[in-house]
Write a protein that holds these residues in place. Structure first.
Motif, PDB file in Angstrom:
ATOM      1  N   GLU A  67       0.802  -1.227   0.000  1.00  0.00           N
ATOM      2  CA  GLU A  67       0.000   0.000   0.000  1.00  0.00           C
ATOM      3  C   GLU A  67       0.834   1.277   0.000  1.00  0.00           C
ATOM      4  OE1 GLU A  67      -2.405  -3.265   1.891  1.00  0.00           O
ATOM      5  OE2 GLU A  67      -0.346  -2.520   2.015  1.00  0.00           O
ATOM      6  N   TYR A  68       2.125   1.153   0.351  1.00  0.00           N
ATOM      7  CA  TYR A  68       2.981   2.333   0.468  1.00  0.00           C
ATOM      8  C   TYR A  68       4.020   2.398  -0.645  1.00  0.00           C
ATOM      9  CZ  TYR A  68       0.824   2.308   5.049  1.00  0.00           C
ATOM     10  OH  TYR A  68      -0.102   2.300   6.072  1.00  0.00           O
ATOM     11  N   LEU A  69       3.918   1.475  -1.612  1.00  0.00           N
ATOM     12  CA  LEU A  69       4.892   1.425  -2.701  1.00  0.00           C
ATOM     13  C   LEU A  69       4.589   2.465  -3.771  1.00  0.00           C
ATOM     14  CD1 LEU A  69       5.413  -2.395  -3.382  1.00  0.00           C
ATOM     15  CD2 LEU A  69       7.111  -0.782  -2.515  1.00  0.00           C
ATOM     16  N   HIS A  70       5.630   3.071  -4.283  1.00  0.00           N
ATOM     17  CA  HIS A  70       5.500   3.936  -5.450  1.00  0.00           C
ATOM     18  C   HIS A  70       4.921   3.099  -6.601  1.00  0.00           C
ATOM     19  CE1 HIS A  70       6.754   6.236  -9.004  1.00  0.00           C
ATOM     20  NE2 HIS A  70       6.778   7.290  -8.214  1.00  0.00           N
ATOM     21  N   PRO A  71       4.057   3.680  -7.451  1.00  0.00           N
ATOM     22  CA  PRO A  71       3.428   2.908  -8.540  1.00  0.00           C
ATOM     23  C   PRO A  71       4.419   2.145  -9.412  1.00  0.00           C
ATOM     24  CG  PRO A  71       2.427   5.062  -8.375  1.00  0.00           C
ATOM     25  CD  PRO A  71       3.565   5.060  -7.416  1.00  0.00           C
ATOM     26  N   ASP A  72       5.579   2.729  -9.685  1.00  0.00           N
ATOM     27  CA  ASP A  72       6.563   2.033 -10.514  1.00  0.00           C
ATOM     28  C   ASP A  72       7.092   0.786  -9.812  1.00  0.00           C
ATOM     29  OD1 ASP A  72       6.236   3.981 -12.393  1.00  0.00           O
ATOM     30  OD2 ASP A  72       8.084   5.065 -11.917  1.00  0.00           O
ATOM     31  N   MET A  73       7.363   0.902  -8.516  1.00  0.00           N
ATOM     32  CA  MET A  73       7.831  -0.258  -7.762  1.00  0.00           C
ATOM     33  C   MET A  73       6.710  -1.283  -7.606  1.00  0.00           C
ATOM     34  SD  MET A  73      10.423   1.074  -4.794  1.00  0.00           S
ATOM     35  CE  MET A  73      10.963  -0.603  -4.480  1.00  0.00           C
ATOM     36  N   ARG A  96       6.381  -3.400 -10.664  1.00  0.00           N
ATOM     37  CA  ARG A  96       7.469  -4.379 -10.806  1.00  0.00           C
ATOM     38  C   ARG A  96       7.384  -5.456  -9.729  1.00  0.00           C
ATOM     39  NH1 ARG A  96      13.284  -4.107 -10.757  1.00  0.00           N
ATOM     40  NH2 ARG A  96      13.953  -6.290 -10.824  1.00  0.00           N
ATOM     41  N   ALA A  97       7.193  -5.041  -8.467  1.00  0.00           N
ATOM     42  CA  ALA A  97       7.264  -5.989  -7.358  1.00  0.00           C
ATOM     43  C   ALA A  97       6.007  -6.827  -7.221  1.00  0.00           C
ATOM     44  CB  ALA A  97       7.525  -5.235  -6.057  1.00  0.00           C
ATOM     45  N   VAL A  98       4.817  -6.202  -7.426  1.00  0.00           N
ATOM     46  CA  VAL A  98       3.554  -6.900  -7.194  1.00  0.00           C
ATOM     47  C   VAL A  98       2.994  -7.496  -8.476  1.00  0.00           C
ATOM     48  CG1 VAL A  98       1.213  -6.672  -6.292  1.00  0.00           C
ATOM     49  CG2 VAL A  98       3.077  -5.396  -5.220  1.00  0.00           C
ATOM     50  N   LEU A  99       2.999  -6.689  -9.545  1.00  0.00           N
ATOM     51  CA  LEU A  99       2.428  -7.174 -10.804  1.00  0.00           C
ATOM     52  C   LEU A  99       3.456  -7.908 -11.671  1.00  0.00           C
ATOM     53  CD1 LEU A  99       0.208  -4.112 -11.809  1.00  0.00           C
ATOM     54  CD2 LEU A  99      -0.414  -6.111 -10.437  1.00  0.00           C
ATOM     55  N   ARG A 100       4.725  -7.876 -11.255  1.00  0.00           N
ATOM     56  CA  ARG A 100       5.799  -8.567 -11.965  1.00  0.00           C
ATOM     57  C   ARG A 100       5.942  -8.071 -13.405  1.00  0.00           C
ATOM     58  NH1 ARG A 100       8.324 -10.408  -7.570  1.00  0.00           N
ATOM     59  NH2 ARG A 100       6.902 -11.631  -6.246  1.00  0.00           N
ATOM     60  N   LYS A 101       5.798  -6.754 -13.586  1.00  0.00           N
ATOM     61  CA  LYS A 101       5.947  -6.155 -14.910  1.00  0.00           C
ATOM     62  C   LYS A 101       7.142  -5.204 -14.901  1.00  0.00           C
ATOM     63  CE  LYS A 101       0.956  -6.227 -15.835  1.00  0.00           C
ATOM     64  NZ  LYS A 101      -0.239  -5.393 -16.135  1.00  0.00           N
ATOM     65  N   SER A 102       7.444  -4.675 -16.086  1.00  0.00           N
ATOM     66  CA  SER A 102       8.524  -3.686 -16.238  1.00  0.00           C
ATOM     67  C   SER A 102       9.831  -4.176 -15.627  1.00  0.00           C
ATOM     68  CB  SER A 102       8.127  -2.352 -15.600  1.00  0.00           C
ATOM     69  OG  SER A 102       6.967  -1.843 -16.182  1.00  0.00           O
ATOM     70  N   GLN A 115      14.571   0.761 -13.127  1.00  0.00           N
ATOM     71  CA  GLN A 115      15.320   1.235 -11.975  1.00  0.00           C
ATOM     72  C   GLN A 115      14.533   2.333 -11.249  1.00  0.00           C
ATOM     73  OE1 GLN A 115      19.169   2.244 -13.790  1.00  0.00           O
ATOM     74  NE2 GLN A 115      19.994   0.370 -12.891  1.00  0.00           N
ATOM     75  N   PHE A 116      14.893   2.539  -9.972  1.00  0.00           N
ATOM     76  CA  PHE A 116      14.169   3.476  -9.119  1.00  0.00           C
ATOM     77  C   PHE A 116      15.159   4.385  -8.394  1.00  0.00           C
ATOM     78  CE2 PHE A 116      12.279  -0.774  -9.154  1.00  0.00           C
ATOM     79  CZ  PHE A 116      11.139  -0.526  -9.896  1.00  0.00           C
ATOM     80  N   GLY A 117      14.647   5.539  -7.970  1.00  0.00           N
ATOM     81  CA  GLY A 117      15.501   6.505  -7.286  1.00  0.00           C
ATOM     82  C   GLY A 117      14.996   6.831  -5.893  1.00  0.00           C
ATOM     83  N   VAL A 118      15.607   7.834  -5.293  1.00  0.00           N
ATOM     84  CA  VAL A 118      15.280   8.197  -3.909  1.00  0.00           C
ATOM     85  C   VAL A 118      13.845   8.691  -3.766  1.00  0.00           C
ATOM     86  CG1 VAL A 118      17.676   8.755  -3.346  1.00  0.00           C
ATOM     87  CG2 VAL A 118      16.179  10.538  -4.256  1.00  0.00           C
ATOM     88  N   TYR A 119      13.216   9.065  -4.893  1.00  0.00           N
ATOM     89  CA  TYR A 119      11.859   9.609  -4.836  1.00  0.00           C
ATOM     90  C   TYR A 119      10.846   8.597  -4.292  1.00  0.00           C
ATOM     91  CZ  TYR A 119      11.467   7.042  -9.254  1.00  0.00           C
ATOM     92  OH  TYR A 119      11.480   6.074 -10.216  1.00  0.00           O
ATOM     93  N   VAL A 120      11.189   7.303  -4.288  1.00  0.00           N
ATOM     94  CA  VAL A 120      10.227   6.310  -3.793  1.00  0.00           C
ATOM     95  C   VAL A 120       9.919   6.542  -2.316  1.00  0.00           C
ATOM     96  CG1 VAL A 120      10.899   4.602  -5.519  1.00  0.00           C
ATOM     97  CG2 VAL A 120      12.022   4.598  -3.279  1.00  0.00           C
ATOM     98  N   ASP A 121      10.889   7.087  -1.569  1.00  0.00           N
ATOM     99  CA  ASP A 121      10.635   7.408  -0.160  1.00  0.00           C
ATOM    100  C   ASP A 121       9.641   8.552  -0.026  1.00  0.00           C
ATOM    101  OD1 ASP A 121      12.050   5.449   1.083  1.00  0.00           O
ATOM    102  OD2 ASP A 121      13.597   6.746   1.930  1.00  0.00           O
ATOM    103  N   HIS A 180      -3.091  -0.709  -8.838  1.00  0.00           N
ATOM    104  CA  HIS A 180      -2.102  -0.070  -9.707  1.00  0.00           C
ATOM    105  C   HIS A 180      -2.758   0.939 -10.634  1.00  0.00           C
ATOM    106  CE1 HIS A 180       0.647   0.148 -13.261  1.00  0.00           C
ATOM    107  NE2 HIS A 180       1.494   0.409 -12.271  1.00  0.00           N
ATOM    108  N   GLN A 181      -3.966   0.630 -11.094  1.00  0.00           N
ATOM    109  CA  GLN A 181      -4.691   1.560 -11.972  1.00  0.00           C
ATOM    110  C   GLN A 181      -4.962   2.873 -11.250  1.00  0.00           C
ATOM    111  OE1 GLN A 181      -8.502   0.095 -13.241  1.00  0.00           O
ATOM    112  NE2 GLN A 181      -9.128   2.065 -14.098  1.00  0.00           N
TER     113      GLN A 181
END
Length: 777
Positions: free
Chosen positions: A182-188, A191-197, A201-207, A238-239
């Protein structure tokens, strides 16, 4: 029990007392063997050792670099006996996590404002310490924010769980996946939940995204993005996050496959004030921005939070909207900025605001910061904001949560969470009752304060009118006396000119004509001004009679119309809360047992009926009593204020009229003074010339070549004596006029000084003087 006890060289812990659990570790409560101090011990499971050794050591290295009040303190890294596995020993925070705090019923609709500001400031301070050390957390969430309580009762929040943390520069990126759904950035999340993309790569902005979700959760008690069915509905989750528009801070799906309910604002049930919402919402919108090019930087975020934390809250009550406002002013803000903050929340223009504190009107328009002169205000003793225009908003009741529908069937698994929702809503209702009672009390204070203000202004105007009327009467007397004397003097000089005795070197007729011109011109101008003054004075007297009605403005006000403390509504709510709490505990126990016997099932049904009755009772109390009575009080205020605001407006117009009369009266006196000086100068010249005429001796005057007879001499002597007597009388009259003018000048100077003093007091009205003390003066 002994088998549950494990230890290291310095510490011991009990595995039957877990404090928390993660994917690769468990945290237990332990103690220092020497001091007995409580500690938290993080023990890693077998899964953690499957990670690369460099990753295993990363948490140790990160924690050793950190030292901050808002970062959980590392006490030691030791080896467990006899396995020699590394354990992390940390300070023990006695009050669980921020998640535990939000899970409490009273916080199900968000934290109270003061507590939320602590979370905002302290979590941000902890994150700033991470960034100062070039560390990214990667799993910020309420469950990883510990809470302890100082001796003064205030909370301290600390970031913990650095298992996912690593060093990362501002422009660096990473590939590994960490965090909570619930706290993951959409890009992460993609990748992590939907196993896509894959390979993204990700940056500090995810925090920053995780911080946005965390602060929204703290402010509202709910997650910002909620698909129907929760985290299991991954595609919709994700949508929602990936397709939301800019500035949208929440998206909720209420039904299976239903539309997304978007919002750019915090919900009305949120316990934060409108003033704080206006500061927090733009910040959340920037944090919850998927595009890293549009989101704020860490530096911008830190500056934004510093600005919010540095502001001073000023409390204000607006009776025309039945609302208590919180105004967050910067330290350098002056009264114009404070008025703008009021306008933002009430739509009352700054020029239409009448601000009062303890009966004292605030008028300061200087550029000095309000912090340098505004007295301490609180929710119990706020700034009162009156609208000089008779405009009102409709009464809006405080927002409360909605009680869920309670089905009659016994469902052990779902009845416990259902009862928790009811319990949370009941706390929301209690908060609303508290707000209504507070606003009712402030409304009564507002009526009394405004009535006193009107009465005080009425008495001031009555006193000012007394001064003005006396001044106008005196000016009329001076005018009549002066021009009567001028006319008399001109007549006497004409008579002297027509006589056979003329003072040597004196153009008597010229003097007479000059005095006649002064008389005609001055009398005409002064009469015009005097007529205008008395016309306006008659209007002012009529207005004053209408204003005097304000001296009994609150005579018909009934404070008991609203919800009163004597109704004991708060106490009634506390009783309902106590009863519902017992039902919640009972349902929790029933759920743990799963299967109920006949007797327990019967009790469960009774409790469920009681739960429904408690919800109905609470709803009836707040709607039919508290809200209804507050609405009646608001309507009574509208009627009261619609009348007194006209009196106040008349008072301001009368005040302006009195100032105008004063200015015209001063103009009249200036003209009288000029005419008087001209008259006096002519008189002095005449008397000086007449003084050169030979005096009467034994009833005779010297002839100086006059060949007239004795009888003609007597006649001439008599005429001259008559002229001299007349001129002396004129001089005496003019001296009286001069004395009156001097007196008038003195009075006018005092009147002017009073006006200047009044204006000076207006200019310095920001100097706080309680109304009672002002009356005592």
């Amino acid at each position: 029990m002994a088998t549950n006890v494990r230890g290291s060289p310095t510490f011991v812990w009990d595995t039957s007392k877990p404090l928390g659990q993660g994917a690769t570790s468990m945290v237990y409560m332990g103690r220092n063997k020497k001091t007995g101090d409580e500690v938290a011990v993080k023990v890693f499971n077998s899964q953690s050792y499957q990670r690369p050794f460099s990753v295993q050591r990363r948490e140790f290295e990160v924690m050793q670099k950190l030292s901050h009040e808002n970062i959980v303190k590392l006490l030691a890294i030791e080896e467990e006996s006899p396995s020699r596995a590394k354990v992390i020993v940390m300070e023990f925070c006695t009050h669980g996590t921020l998640y535990n705090l939000l899970d409490m019923a009273e916080n199900n609709f968000g934290l109270a404002e003061e507590e939320f500001l602590r979370v905002l400031a302290q979590v941000t301070a902890g994150v700033k310490h991470l960034r100062d050390n070039k560390i990214i957390h990667r799993d910020i969430k309420p469950g990883n924010i510990l809470r302890s309580v100082r001796e003064d009762g205030r909370s301290v929040f600390k970031l913990t769980d650095f298992g996912a943390a690593r060093e990362l520069e501002q422009d660096e990126e990473f590939l590994s996946l960490y965090g909570t759904d619930e706290y993951l950035h959409p890009d992460m999340y993609e990748r992590a939940v939907l196993r896509k993309s894959r390979g993204k790569q990700f940056g500090v902005y995810v925090d920053l995204w995780s911080l946005g979700v965390t602060f929204y959760h703290a402010a509202t008690g709910s997650l910002p993005f909620r698909p129907f069915g929760g985290r299991k509905n991954r595609e919709t989750m994700h949508q929602i996050t990936a397709k939301k528009e800019h500035d949208v801070i929440s998206g909720v799906q209420d039904t299976h496959g239903g539309p997304i309910r978007w919002s750019k604002d915090l919900p009305p049930t949120c316990r934060l004030s409108r003033g704080l919402k206006s500061l927090i919402t733009p910040c959340l919108a920037k944090l919850l921005e998927k595009d890293q090019n549009l989101t704020m930087t860490f530096d911008d975020f830190f500056l934004r939070v510093d600005d919010i934390a540095s502001r001073t809250p000023y409390y204000a009550f607006c009776p025309s909207s039945f609302s208590l406002l919180t105004l967050y002013a910067r330290g350098r803000d002056d009264m114009s900025q404070l008025r703008q903050l009021i306008t933002d929340q009430t739509d009352i223009p700054g020029g239409a605001q009448l601000l009062m504190v303890d009966g004292k009107e605030l008028k300061d328009e200087s550029r000095e910061p309000v912090s340098s002169y505004l007295p301490h205000v609180s929710p119990e003793h706020p700034i009162f904001v009156f609208n000089k225009l008779p405009e009102f908003k409709r009464f809006i009741k405080p927002a409360v949560g909605k009680f869920p529908d309670i089905p009659p069937e016994t469902m052990v698994d779902t009845d416990y969470p259902l009862s928790k929702k009811c319990y949370a809503v009941l706390h929301s209702v209690r908060n609303a009752v508290k707000v209504i009672l507070q606003c009712n009390n402030l409304m009564n204070m507002a009526v009394k304060m405004y009535s006193n203000h009107i009465q005080h202004k009425s008495l001031e105007m009555e006193l000012s009118m007394g001064h003005v009327m006396r001044g106008c009467s005196d000016a009329r007397s001076w005018k009549e006396h002066l021009f009567s004397s001028l006319n008399t003097q001109a007549t006497l000089l004409k008579a002297l000119s027509n006589s056979n005795v003329k003072p040597p070197g004196l153009d008597v007729m010229g003097r007479a004509n000059m005095l006649q011109t002064i008389y005609q011109t001055g009398n005409r101008e002064c009469t015009q001004v005097s007529t205008s003054i008395h016309s306006k004075l008659d209007k002012a007297v009529s207005m004053l009679e209408n204003i005097k009605v304000g001296q009994t403005a609150d005579a018909g006000w009934d404070p008991s119309v609203g919800c009163m403390p004597s109704d004991r509504c708060i106490e009634k709510m506390d009783v309902l809360i106590s009863k519902m709490h017992k039902v919640v505990l009972s349902f929790k126990e029933d759920r743990s047992r799963r299967a109920l016997n006949n007797n327990d099932e019967q009790i469960h049904r009774f409790d469920k009926n009681k739960l429904k009755e408690l919800c109905i009772t609470a709803r009836t109390l707040v709607e039919d009593h508290c809200v209804n009575r507050a609405s009646m009080l608001f309507e009574a205020y509208k009627q009261f204020y619609s009348k007194v605001v006209q009196i106040h407006d008349s008072g301001e117009r009368l005040d302006a009229l009195v100032i105008d009369i004063y200015k015209q009266q001063k103009r009249l006196c200036d003209k009288l003074k000029v005419s008087g000086k001209q008259c006096a100068a002519q008189t002095e010249s005449c008397l000086s010339a007449l003084g050169q005429t030979e005096p009467v001796t034994n009833g005779e005057v010297s002839n100086h070549g006059d060949n007239g007879t004795a009888s003609s001499l007597g006649t001439r002597q008599e005429r001259l004596d008559g002229v001299l007597d007349g001129l002396q009388l004129t001089r005496s009259s003019l001296e009286e006029v001069r004395a009156l003018l001097d007196e008038n000048t003195s009075l006018m100077e005092r009147f002017s000084s009073l006006q200047d003093q009044d204006q000076g007091e207006d200019d310095k009205s920001w100097e706080y003087v309680p109304y009672q003390e002002q009356n005592a003066r």
